[in-house]
Design a protein around this motif. Structure first.
Motif, mmCIF file in Angstrom:
data_model
loop_
_atom_site.group_PDB
_atom_site.id
_atom_site.type_symbol
_atom_site.label_atom_id
_atom_site.label_comp_id
_atom_site.label_asym_id
_atom_site.label_seq_id
_atom_site.Cartn_x
_atom_site.Cartn_y
_atom_site.Cartn_z
ATOM 1 N N ALA A 70 11.507 3.193 -0.798
ATOM 2 C CA ALA A 70 11.768 3.308 -2.220
ATOM 3 C C ALA A 70 11.979 3.711 -3.120
ATOM 4 C CB ALA A 70 11.167 2.585 -3.199
ATOM 5 N N VAL A 71 12.772 4.454 -4.069
ATOM 6 C CA VAL A 71 13.686 4.732 -4.969
ATOM 7 C C VAL A 71 13.806 4.844 -6.430
ATOM 8 C CG1 VAL A 71 16.156 4.007 -4.829
ATOM 9 C CG2 VAL A 71 15.798 6.054 -5.796
ATOM 10 N N GLU A 83 1.612 -1.008 -0.272
ATOM 11 C CA GLU A 83 -0.101 0.020 -0.219
ATOM 12 C C GLU A 83 0.964 1.341 0.350
ATOM 13 O OE1 GLU A 83 -3.054 1.833 2.975
ATOM 14 O OE2 GLU A 83 -1.993 0.515 3.373
ATOM 15 N N PHE A 84 0.824 2.417 -1.245
ATOM 16 C CA PHE A 84 1.140 3.481 -1.401
ATOM 17 C C PHE A 84 0.732 4.565 0.321
ATOM 18 C CE2 PHE A 84 3.336 7.609 -2.424
ATOM 19 C CZ PHE A 84 2.248 8.488 -1.631
ATOM 20 N N VAL A 85 1.919 4.967 0.981
ATOM 21 C CA VAL A 85 1.723 5.693 1.938
ATOM 22 C C VAL A 85 1.966 7.108 1.839
ATOM 23 C CG1 VAL A 85 2.878 6.172 4.341
ATOM 24 C CG2 VAL A 85 1.972 4.084 3.486
ATOM 25 N N ALA A 86 3.182 7.555 1.035
ATOM 26 C CA ALA A 86 3.656 8.942 0.778
ATOM 27 C C ALA A 86 4.457 8.521 -0.124
ATOM 28 C CB ALA A 86 4.257 9.599 2.354
ATOM 29 N N ALA A 87 4.554 10.226 -0.806
ATOM 30 C CA ALA A 87 6.036 10.381 -1.513
ATOM 31 C C ALA A 87 6.894 11.492 -1.824
ATOM 32 C CB ALA A 87 5.521 9.754 -2.719
ATOM 33 N N ILE A 88 7.514 11.225 -1.952
ATOM 34 C CA ILE A 88 7.593 13.087 -1.966
ATOM 35 C C ILE A 88 8.840 13.189 -3.571
ATOM 36 C CG2 ILE A 88 10.586 12.250 -0.859
ATOM 37 C CD1 ILE A 88 10.754 14.522 0.577
ATOM 38 N N THR A 89 9.206 14.645 -3.883
ATOM 39 C CA THR A 89 9.611 14.496 -5.005
ATOM 40 C C THR A 89 10.916 14.850 -4.683
ATOM 41 O OG1 THR A 89 9.553 16.707 -4.447
ATOM 42 C CG2 THR A 89 8.120 16.077 -5.786
ATOM 43 N N TYR A 122 8.192 15.110 -10.288
ATOM 44 C CA TYR A 122 6.879 14.321 -9.728
ATOM 45 C C TYR A 122 6.917 13.251 -8.880
ATOM 46 C CZ TYR A 122 5.674 16.893 -13.868
ATOM 47 O OH TYR A 122 4.945 16.846 -15.411
ATOM 48 N N TYR A 123 5.293 13.223 -7.711
ATOM 49 C CA TYR A 123 6.191 12.532 -6.946
ATOM 50 C C TYR A 123 5.264 10.881 -7.213
ATOM 51 C CZ TYR A 123 2.276 15.552 -6.252
ATOM 52 O OH TYR A 123 1.325 16.668 -5.943
ATOM 53 N N TYR A 124 5.135 10.004 -6.727
ATOM 54 C CA TYR A 124 4.727 8.476 -7.683
ATOM 55 C C TYR A 124 4.314 7.790 -6.606
ATOM 56 C CZ TYR A 124 7.874 10.434 -11.758
ATOM 57 O OH TYR A 124 8.034 11.446 -12.182
ATOM 58 N N ALA A 125 2.918 7.356 -6.551
ATOM 59 C CA ALA A 125 1.981 7.325 -5.716
ATOM 60 C C ALA A 125 2.191 4.614 -6.247
ATOM 61 C CB ALA A 125 0.399 7.187 -5.928
ATOM 62 N N GLY A 126 2.476 4.886 -7.054
ATOM 63 C CA GLY A 126 2.693 3.246 -8.225
ATOM 64 C C GLY A 126 3.823 3.037 -7.412
#
Length: 126
Positions: A97-98, A46-52, A105-109
């Motif tokens: 993950a990287v 499950e996706f939690v958070a992402a950062i550019t 952008y940020y990525y949720a997949g």
């Protein structure tokens, strides 16, 4: 070869806080998007958070919005996930993950990321 290592997990009571860190060795993270995911037994990741890559943009899953904060410190080659107001349903193994590709952008997949850490258990007791 890059290696991502999560740290900071553990056991906390509901309502408490924990901070996870993801440190990279073998490659600088400074120009790449990062993400945090979690997984519980029998369920999909499950996706939690992402950062550019710049740290100026962030994205959160609705389930953690307002409680979790993702940040990065490129000087230390780390990305962090500050978790507060934790709930029992936040219990999971958390992965950083990287994404090595270019893009602001940020990525949720999960499929959009290239390398993953080994995971860190977070347990929230009721």
């Amino acid at each position: 070869q890059v290696q991502l290592v999560e740290s900071g997990g553990g056991l906390v009571q509901a309502g408490g806080s924990l901070s996870l860190a993801c440190a990279a060795s073998g490659h600088p993270l400074g120009h790449y998007a990062m993400g945090w995911f979690r997984q519980t037994p029998g369920k999909a990741r499950e996706f939690v958070a992402a950062i550019t890559w710049s740290g100026e943009g962030t994205l959160y899953a609705d389930s953690v919005k307002g409680r979790f904060t993702v940040s990065r410190d490129d000087a230390k080659n780390t990305v962090s996930l500050q978790m507060s107001s934790l709930k029992p349903e936040d219990t999971a193994v958390y992965y950083c993950a990287v994404r090595w590709g270019t893009g602001g952008y940020y990525y949720a997949g999960g499929y959009e990321y290239d390398d993953w850490g080994q995971g860190m258990q977070v347990t929230v007791s009721a």
